[in-house]
Design an enzyme around this catalytic site. Structure first.
Site, PDB file in Angstrom:
ATOM      1  N   ARG A 138       0.810  -1.221   0.000  1.00 46.97           N
ATOM      2  CA  ARG A 138       0.000   0.000   0.000  1.00 46.97           C
ATOM      3  C   ARG A 138       0.845   1.273   0.000  1.00 46.97           C
ATOM      4  O   ARG A 138       0.284   2.364  -0.107  1.00 46.97           O
ATOM      5  CB  ARG A 138      -0.981   0.008   1.170  1.00 46.97           C
ATOM      6  CG  ARG A 138      -0.344   0.053   2.544  1.00 46.97           C
ATOM      7  CD  ARG A 138      -1.397   0.138   3.638  1.00 46.97           C
ATOM      8  NE  ARG A 138      -0.803   0.154   4.967  1.00 46.97           N
ATOM      9  CZ  ARG A 138      -1.441   0.523   6.065  1.00 46.97           C
ATOM     10  NH1 ARG A 138      -2.706   0.882   5.995  1.00 46.97           N
ATOM     11  NH2 ARG A 138      -0.841   0.497   7.230  1.00 46.97           N
TER      12      ARG A 138
ATOM     13  N   HIS B  77      -8.735  -3.552   2.016  1.00 45.00           N
ATOM     14  CA  HIS B  77      -9.162  -2.854   3.249  1.00 45.00           C
ATOM     15  C   HIS B  77     -10.186  -1.766   2.903  1.00 45.00           C
ATOM     16  O   HIS B  77      -9.946  -0.564   3.133  1.00 45.00           O
ATOM     17  CB  HIS B  77      -7.909  -2.253   3.890  1.00 45.00           C
ATOM     18  CG  HIS B  77      -8.038  -1.875   5.330  1.00 45.00           C
ATOM     19  ND1 HIS B  77      -8.987  -1.005   5.794  1.00 45.00           N
ATOM     20  CD2 HIS B  77      -7.311  -2.249   6.410  1.00 45.00           C
ATOM     21  CE1 HIS B  77      -8.835  -0.851   7.101  1.00 45.00           C
ATOM     22  NE2 HIS B  77      -7.825  -1.602   7.494  1.00 45.00           N
TER      23      HIS B  77
ATOM     24  N   GLU C  21     -13.756  -5.710   4.870  1.00 45.37           N
ATOM     25  CA  GLU C  21     -12.552  -6.044   4.114  1.00 45.37           C
ATOM     26  C   GLU C  21     -12.514  -7.523   3.734  1.00 45.37           C
ATOM     27  O   GLU C  21     -12.472  -8.379   4.612  1.00 45.37           O
ATOM     28  CB  GLU C  21     -11.324  -5.726   4.984  1.00 45.37           C
ATOM     29  CG  GLU C  21     -11.393  -4.354   5.617  1.00 45.37           C
ATOM     30  CD  GLU C  21     -10.420  -4.198   6.780  1.00 45.37           C
ATOM     31  OE1 GLU C  21      -9.378  -4.883   6.791  1.00 45.37           O
ATOM     32  OE2 GLU C  21     -10.697  -3.402   7.673  1.00 45.37           O
TER      33      GLU C  21
HETATM   34  O1  TA6 Z   1      -8.426  -3.911   9.374  1.00 45.78           O
HETATM   35  C1  TA6 Z   1      -8.582  -3.406  10.652  1.00 45.78           C
HETATM   36  C2  TA6 Z   1      -7.274  -2.809  11.113  1.00 45.78           C
HETATM   37  O2  TA6 Z   1      -6.266  -3.780  11.074  1.00 45.78           O
HETATM   38  C3  TA6 Z   1      -7.475  -2.208  12.510  1.00 45.78           C
HETATM   39  O3  TA6 Z   1      -6.905  -2.982  13.525  1.00 45.78           O
HETATM   40  C4  TA6 Z   1      -7.003  -0.790  12.387  1.00 45.78           C
HETATM   41  O4  TA6 Z   1      -5.807  -0.537  12.967  1.00 45.78           O
HETATM   42  C5  TA6 Z   1      -7.059  -0.541  10.888  1.00 45.78           C
HETATM   43  O5  TA6 Z   1      -6.873  -1.753  10.242  1.00 45.78           O
HETATM   44  C6  TA6 Z   1      -6.261   0.592  10.283  1.00 45.78           C
HETATM   45  O6  TA6 Z   1      -4.922   0.307  10.138  1.00 45.78           O
HETATM   46  P1  TA6 Z   1      -3.926   1.398   9.569  1.00 45.78           P
HETATM   47  O7  TA6 Z   1      -2.580   0.756   9.612  1.00 45.78           O
HETATM   48  O8  TA6 Z   1      -4.364   1.733   8.182  1.00 45.78           O
HETATM   49  O9  TA6 Z   1      -4.035   2.591  10.485  1.00 45.78           O
END
Ligand code: TA6
Length: 312
Positions: A89, A167, A271
């Site tokens: 990403r 995501h 997701e």
């Molecule tokens: O997919 C859920 C998650 O893993 C959460 O635990 C939360 O931290 C989110 O993703 C966002 O992650 P990021 O690294 O984009 O801030």
């Protein structure tokens, strides 16, 4: 200055980053940044944005873009030694000029093929050669399809293992009025409780506090009903057994610098993911994971979901 290609347009986005614009009709469109291979926009026939993108999103490497559809590869969350959600990403992807053919039942004229290969630095932290190809396709009914193909191109005979997620941040009118159908009665790992395993009870999932759950072995179809907008998002997925549901709610939002304090009310992450059972590929092997998103009026009744429930 935008450059026209037969199936997409290449243009400059925020901070001069390259972006791909897909257009299906006057208002139906999607945008993909080469930075992250990141879909940042998906608009319907009325030009309404269907994905949430943070107004505080920082379009500057190496910070991943907050919102849209970040790609988590080769690691979901902190389930490994890499940076959270892996490096795909926040790498610069390329347009793949001649990808291997992809069987498709869509007659879409609006698509782009991207590719990511590891840099020398990536190989130091994750010593595996791979080709990650992704097609982003905006269909004639406005549906958005992301097809990922990941191939092990190691020449040292070694397999590799990864976890993965699309995501996706959906834009919703009011999180308190949203319900998700298709995940009820399933087992999940609760990220807020040390990934302990529970079984979802009751009816559809509704939201009144922070949620961060990994639903396991989910059906291929999940519906997100936005009552206020009278809109249902239908998520169809293939090759991705799990589904993560995340909303940070008020307290945690304040700890995320690129998310507005009140933004949690207007976003929901659902997701399509492969987390519980990581994918292993031997050299020469390829994995495919497909996500199809559509947005339909809420009178739609989702066939595979509980037929008794006519979605309102
Ligand atoms: O997919 C859920 C998650 O893993 C959460 O635990 C939360 O931290 C989110 O993703 C966002 O992650 P990021 O690294 O984009 O801030």
């Amino acid at each position: 200055m935008a450059t026209e290609h037969p199936s997409f347009q290449l243009a400059k986005g925020i901070n001069g980053l390259d972006k791909i614009v897909l257009r299906e009709s006057r208002y139906r469109s999607a945008e993909v940044y080469l930075y992250g291979g990141h879909v940042t926009s998906w608009k319907n026939e009325n030009g309404e944005e269907l994905l949430y993108l943070s107004s505080k999103a920082i379009f500057k490497p190496p910070k991943p873009i907050r919102g849209g559809i970040p790609l988590c590869f080769p690691q979901f969350s902190n389930l490994g030694t890499l940076e959270s959600h892996g490096f795909a990403r926040n790498r610069i992807w390329e347009v793949d000029a001649c990808p291997p053919p992809l069987p498709t039942n869509s007659s879409s004229n609006s698509f782009v093929d991207l590719i990511l290969r590891p840099t020398e630095d990536d190989l130091k932290t994750w010593p595996h050669n791979f080709e990650f190809r992704m097609r982003v396709d905006l269909g004639s009914e406005g549906e958005l399809t992301l097809t990922s193909r990941i191939r092990n191109t190691n020449t040292d005979g070694k397999p590799f293992t990864f976890t993965f997620a699309y995501h996706t941040y959906f834009s919703v009118s009011d999180i308190s009025e949203v319900r998700v159908e298709g995940l009820e009665t399933l087992d999940y790992l609760d990220n807020l409780k040390n990934r302990e395993r529970f079984t979802e009870q009751g009816d559809a999932i509704t939201f009144e506090s922070e949620i961060d759950k990994i639903y396991l072995s989910t059906p291929t179809k999940i519906a997100i009903l936005d009552h206020e907008k009278k809109r249902t998002f239908v998520v169809r997925k293939d090759g991705l057994a799990d589904a993560v549901v995340w909303n940070p709610w008020d307290k945690r939002s304040k700890t995320i610098s690129d998310l507005g304090d009140e933004d949690y009310k207007h976003m929901l992450c659902v997701e399509a993911a492969a987390v519980e059972r990581p994918i292993t590929l031997k050299p020469g092997e390829e994995w495919k994971g497909r996500l199809e998103l559509s947005a339909v009026p809420s009178s739609y009744s989702s066939g595979q979901l509980d037929p008794k429930k006519v979605l309102q």
